[in-house]
Design a protein around this motif. Structure first.
Motif, PDB file in Angstrom:
ATOM      1  N   ASN A 243     -35.603  34.313   9.234  1.00  0.00           N
ATOM      2  CA  ASN A 243     -34.866  33.055   9.231  1.00  0.00           C
ATOM      3  C   ASN A 243     -35.371  32.163   8.096  1.00  0.00           C
ATOM      4  OD1 ASN A 243     -33.408  33.746  11.527  1.00  0.00           O
ATOM      5  ND2 ASN A 243     -34.870  32.785  12.924  1.00  0.00           N
ATOM      6  N   VAL A 244     -34.472  31.720   7.232  1.00  0.00           N
ATOM      7  CA  VAL A 244     -34.838  30.843   6.116  1.00  0.00           C
ATOM      8  C   VAL A 244     -34.061  29.541   6.283  1.00  0.00           C
ATOM      9  CG1 VAL A 244     -34.898  30.594   3.600  1.00  0.00           C
ATOM     10  CG2 VAL A 244     -35.235  32.856   4.642  1.00  0.00           C
ATOM     11  N   TRP A 245     -34.730  28.515   6.791  1.00  0.00           N
ATOM     12  CA  TRP A 245     -34.054  27.288   7.213  1.00  0.00           C
ATOM     13  C   TRP A 245     -33.379  26.539   6.070  1.00  0.00           C
ATOM     14  CZ3 TRP A 245     -35.446  22.664   5.082  1.00  0.00           C
ATOM     15  CH2 TRP A 245     -36.682  22.609   4.443  1.00  0.00           C
ATOM     16  N   TRP A 246     -33.994  26.557   4.869  1.00  0.00           N
ATOM     17  CA  TRP A 246     -33.457  25.736   3.794  1.00  0.00           C
ATOM     18  C   TRP A 246     -32.182  26.301   3.174  1.00  0.00           C
ATOM     19  CZ3 TRP A 246     -33.778  28.596  -0.712  1.00  0.00           C
ATOM     20  CH2 TRP A 246     -34.771  29.592  -0.770  1.00  0.00           C
ATOM     21  N   LEU A 247     -31.770  27.483   3.585  1.00  0.00           N
ATOM     22  CA  LEU A 247     -30.508  28.052   3.137  1.00  0.00           C
ATOM     23  C   LEU A 247     -29.384  27.858   4.164  1.00  0.00           C
ATOM     24  CD1 LEU A 247     -31.467  31.465   1.452  1.00  0.00           C
ATOM     25  CD2 LEU A 247     -30.196  29.594   0.376  1.00  0.00           C
ATOM     26  N   ALA A 248     -29.702  27.289   5.319  1.00  0.00           N
ATOM     27  CA  ALA A 248     -28.754  27.265   6.440  1.00  0.00           C
ATOM     28  C   ALA A 248     -27.457  26.536   6.125  1.00  0.00           C
ATOM     29  CB  ALA A 248     -29.417  26.646   7.672  1.00  0.00           C
ATOM     30  N   VAL A 249     -27.540  25.345   5.533  1.00  0.00           N
ATOM     31  CA  VAL A 249     -26.327  24.561   5.275  1.00  0.00           C
ATOM     32  C   VAL A 249     -25.478  25.224   4.196  1.00  0.00           C
ATOM     33  CG1 VAL A 249     -25.431  22.348   4.464  1.00  0.00           C
ATOM     34  CG2 VAL A 249     -27.371  22.402   6.048  1.00  0.00           C
ATOM     35  N   LEU A 250     -26.109  25.628   3.100  1.00  0.00           N
ATOM     36  CA  LEU A 250     -25.363  26.251   2.011  1.00  0.00           C
ATOM     37  C   LEU A 250     -24.795  27.615   2.398  1.00  0.00           C
ATOM     38  CD1 LEU A 250     -27.469  25.436  -1.191  1.00  0.00           C
ATOM     39  CD2 LEU A 250     -25.179  24.605  -0.623  1.00  0.00           C
ATOM     40  N   SER A 251     -25.472  28.331   3.309  1.00  0.00           N
ATOM     41  CA  SER A 251     -24.995  29.660   3.710  1.00  0.00           C
ATOM     42  C   SER A 251     -24.100  29.614   4.933  1.00  0.00           C
ATOM     43  CB  SER A 251     -26.190  30.592   3.979  1.00  0.00           C
ATOM     44  OG  SER A 251     -26.896  30.186   5.142  1.00  0.00           O
ATOM     45  N   CYS A 252     -23.770  28.419   5.418  1.00  0.00           N
ATOM     46  CA  CYS A 252     -22.895  28.240   6.583  1.00  0.00           C
ATOM     47  C   CYS A 252     -23.460  28.931   7.831  1.00  0.00           C
ATOM     48  CB  CYS A 252     -21.485  28.753   6.282  1.00  0.00           C
ATOM     49  SG  CYS A 252     -20.697  27.934   4.886  1.00  0.00           S
ATOM     50  N   GLY A 253     -24.788  28.931   7.943  1.00  0.00           N
ATOM     51  CA  GLY A 253     -25.440  29.484   9.125  1.00  0.00           C
ATOM     52  C   GLY A 253     -25.905  30.917   8.997  1.00  0.00           C
ATOM     53  N   GLU A 254     -25.648  31.563   7.867  1.00  0.00           N
ATOM     54  CA  GLU A 254     -26.003  32.980   7.715  1.00  0.00           C
ATOM     55  C   GLU A 254     -27.504  33.218   7.547  1.00  0.00           C
ATOM     56  OE1 GLU A 254     -23.329  35.863   7.389  1.00  0.00           O
ATOM     57  OE2 GLU A 254     -22.987  34.254   8.813  1.00  0.00           O
ATOM     58  N   SER A 255     -28.253  32.206   7.128  1.00  0.00           N
ATOM     59  CA  SER A 255     -29.674  32.430   6.855  1.00  0.00           C
ATOM     60  C   SER A 255     -30.529  32.473   8.113  1.00  0.00           C
ATOM     61  CB  SER A 255     -30.211  31.353   5.900  1.00  0.00           C
ATOM     62  OG  SER A 255     -30.225  30.080   6.514  1.00  0.00           O
ATOM     63  N   TRP A 256     -29.923  32.271   9.288  1.00  0.00           N
ATOM     64  CA  TRP A 256     -30.641  32.547  10.543  1.00  0.00           C
ATOM     65  C   TRP A 256     -30.507  34.058  10.768  1.00  0.00           C
ATOM     66  CZ3 TRP A 256     -33.264  28.445  10.814  1.00  0.00           C
ATOM     67  CH2 TRP A 256     -32.714  27.190  10.597  1.00  0.00           C
ATOM     68  N   HIS A 257     -31.117  34.788   9.851  1.00  0.00           N
ATOM     69  CA  HIS A 257     -30.812  36.208   9.682  1.00  0.00           C
ATOM     70  C   HIS A 257     -31.556  37.103  10.664  1.00  0.00           C
ATOM     71  CE1 HIS A 257     -28.439  38.808   7.218  1.00  0.00           C
ATOM     72  NE2 HIS A 257     -29.456  39.566   6.839  1.00  0.00           N
ATOM     73  N   ASN A 258     -32.667  36.638  11.176  1.00  0.00           N
ATOM     74  CA  ASN A 258     -33.435  37.460  12.109  1.00  0.00           C
ATOM     75  C   ASN A 258     -32.667  37.691  13.407  1.00  0.00           C
ATOM     76  OD1 ASN A 258     -36.044  37.025  14.411  1.00  0.00           O
ATOM     77  ND2 ASN A 258     -35.915  38.823  13.097  1.00  0.00           N
ATOM     78  N   LEU A 259     -32.087  36.638  13.972  1.00  0.00           N
ATOM     79  CA  LEU A 259     -31.285  36.805  15.187  1.00  0.00           C
ATOM     80  C   LEU A 259     -30.077  37.683  14.913  1.00  0.00           C
ATOM     81  CD1 LEU A 259     -28.563  35.702  16.863  1.00  0.00           C
ATOM     82  CD2 LEU A 259     -30.652  36.253  18.117  1.00  0.00           C
ATOM     83  N   HIS A 260     -29.479  37.538  13.726  1.00  0.00           N
ATOM     84  CA  HIS A 260     -28.305  38.352  13.408  1.00  0.00           C
ATOM     85  C   HIS A 260     -28.636  39.833  13.442  1.00  0.00           C
ATOM     86  CE1 HIS A 260     -24.752  40.017  11.669  1.00  0.00           C
ATOM     87  NE2 HIS A 260     -25.369  40.362  10.556  1.00  0.00           N
ATOM     88  N   HIS A 261     -29.773  40.220  12.889  1.00  0.00           N
ATOM     89  CA  HIS A 261     -30.121  41.640  12.897  1.00  0.00           C
ATOM     90  C   HIS A 261     -30.634  42.083  14.266  1.00  0.00           C
ATOM     91  CE1 HIS A 261     -29.655  43.490   8.875  1.00  0.00           C
ATOM     92  NE2 HIS A 261     -29.499  42.225   8.530  1.00  0.00           N
ATOM     93  N   ALA A 262     -31.104  41.145  15.071  1.00  0.00           N
ATOM     94  CA  ALA A 262     -31.496  41.493  16.435  1.00  0.00           C
ATOM     95  C   ALA A 262     -30.279  41.640  17.338  1.00  0.00           C
ATOM     96  CB  ALA A 262     -32.439  40.421  16.991  1.00  0.00           C
TER      97      ALA A 262
END
Length: 332
Positions: free
Chosen positions: A254-273
């Motif tokens: 999870n990379v918090w500082w990319l969250a707004v620009l990536s429209c939520g995609e940077s919460w990547h750890n949960l996505h792969h889980a």
């Protein structure tokens, strides 16, 4: 990873009727396509670099800034909601008009034809950070020099690889849909529309060629470059660094500082889980604009059977000893 039920694990049998190509070049990447790809990467990037001194010296108008922001988030949500959460992972079901609209919106991000994008990403999840992953930053090893080389590969280099993901194996469901196949094959058209809209609006609003030119610079070139590098950062940065509170078989973080620009995609750890979850930012304070818009689509009746996370589903994927002190976020 849980493979969506509509994704085939094996190539079609020899007895099956051959499926039509969903991209103009099929699975092969010809020299002309590689040259075009290079131009679409370098020209907007040069504009992005030039944007800083230009903004400092001459400023940027509110019109150009508004066009850049609108076009950025239109394409970004087309990728995150459409190409990624819907077409790749089946996080929800969509009515036909929304399905086609998401395909067009994602195409306007200028990140490649829909079917190729989806096929590449499904293959990425099947082999995530292991041999066979199209764009893992760990491809060359775990030493610092190897990781530096791997980050470049994951960010940009992999797109020039001659080895292409077989679309008939990884995205047969999309190829069989005539409308989606048509949108995918019309990628050049939607790219032209995406690049032409800002200067058209800028020229008409200001009634000047200068307004059209500056709108093209900010709303087309700078916007495309910024969106490209944010999207590619999910491949590179989010698989190299970041917090990993959830169990996954790869190095997604999870990379918090990319969250707004990536429209939520940077919460990547949960996505792969939990790849089919419609929400990626599941912990309190984790901004996920894509999930919010999916919720609006659901309320309007445009989307249904949405795979929202719940407390039990989240806790089952959490690493032992790690808790969410603020509590899990609501569905949207």
């Amino acid at each position: 990873m849980t493979t969506p039920p509509h994704v085939m694990e094996d190539a079609p049998k020899a007895t099956d009727a051959p499926l039509p190509s969903a991209t103009l070049g099929g699975d092969s990447k010809r020299s002309i396509e590689q040259i075009t790809l290079l131009l679409f990467i370098t020209v907007p990037f040069v504009a992005l670099v030039a944007a800083v001194p230009l903004a400092w010296g001459w400023g940027v108008s509110w019109l150009d800034l508004g066009l850049m922001t609108f076009m950025y988030y239109l394409g970004c949500h087309g990728i995150t909601i459409g190409f990624h959460r819907y077409f790749t992972h089946g996080s929800f079901k969509a009515r036909r008009p929304l399905r086609v609209a998401l395909a067009v919106m994602g195409s306007m991000a200028v990140e490649g034809p829909l079917v190729r994008w989806v096929a590449d990403h499904r293959k990425h999840h099947k082999f995530s950070d292991a041999e066979g992953d199209p764009h893992s930053p760990w491809r060359f090893g775990e030493t610092v020099p190897a990781l530096m080389k791997g980050l470049w590969w994951a960010h940009i280099g992999w797109m020039f690889d001659e080895e292409q993901t077989p679309q008939h194996k990884y995205a047969p469901d999309l190829i069989k849909d005539p409308a989606i196949r048509a949108v995918s094959r019309q990628f050049v058209l939607w790219t032209a529309v995406s690049l032409a809209l800002p200067p058209l609006v800028g020229g008409l609003v200001t009634w000047s060629w200068q307004g059209a030119v500056t709108a093209f610079f900010w709303g087309s070139l700078v916007r495309v470059a910024l969106l490209h590098h944010v999207t590619w950062s999910i491949n590179s940065i989010c698989h190299a660094v970041g917090k990993r509170p959830f169990k996954s078989r790869d190095k997604s973080g999870n990379v918090w500082w990319l969250a707004v620009l990536s429209c939520g995609e940077s919460w990547h750890n949960l996505h792969h889980a939990d790849p089919t979850s419609a929400r990626h930012g599941v912990m309190r304070g984790q901004i996920d604009s894509s999930a919010r818009i999916i919720r609006w689509f659901e309320l309007l009746g445009w989307a249904y059977d949405v795979r929202w996370p719940n407390a039990a589903r989240i806790d089952a994927r959490r690493k032992s000893g790690i808790s969410d002190e603020g509590g899990a976020a609501k569905a949207a």
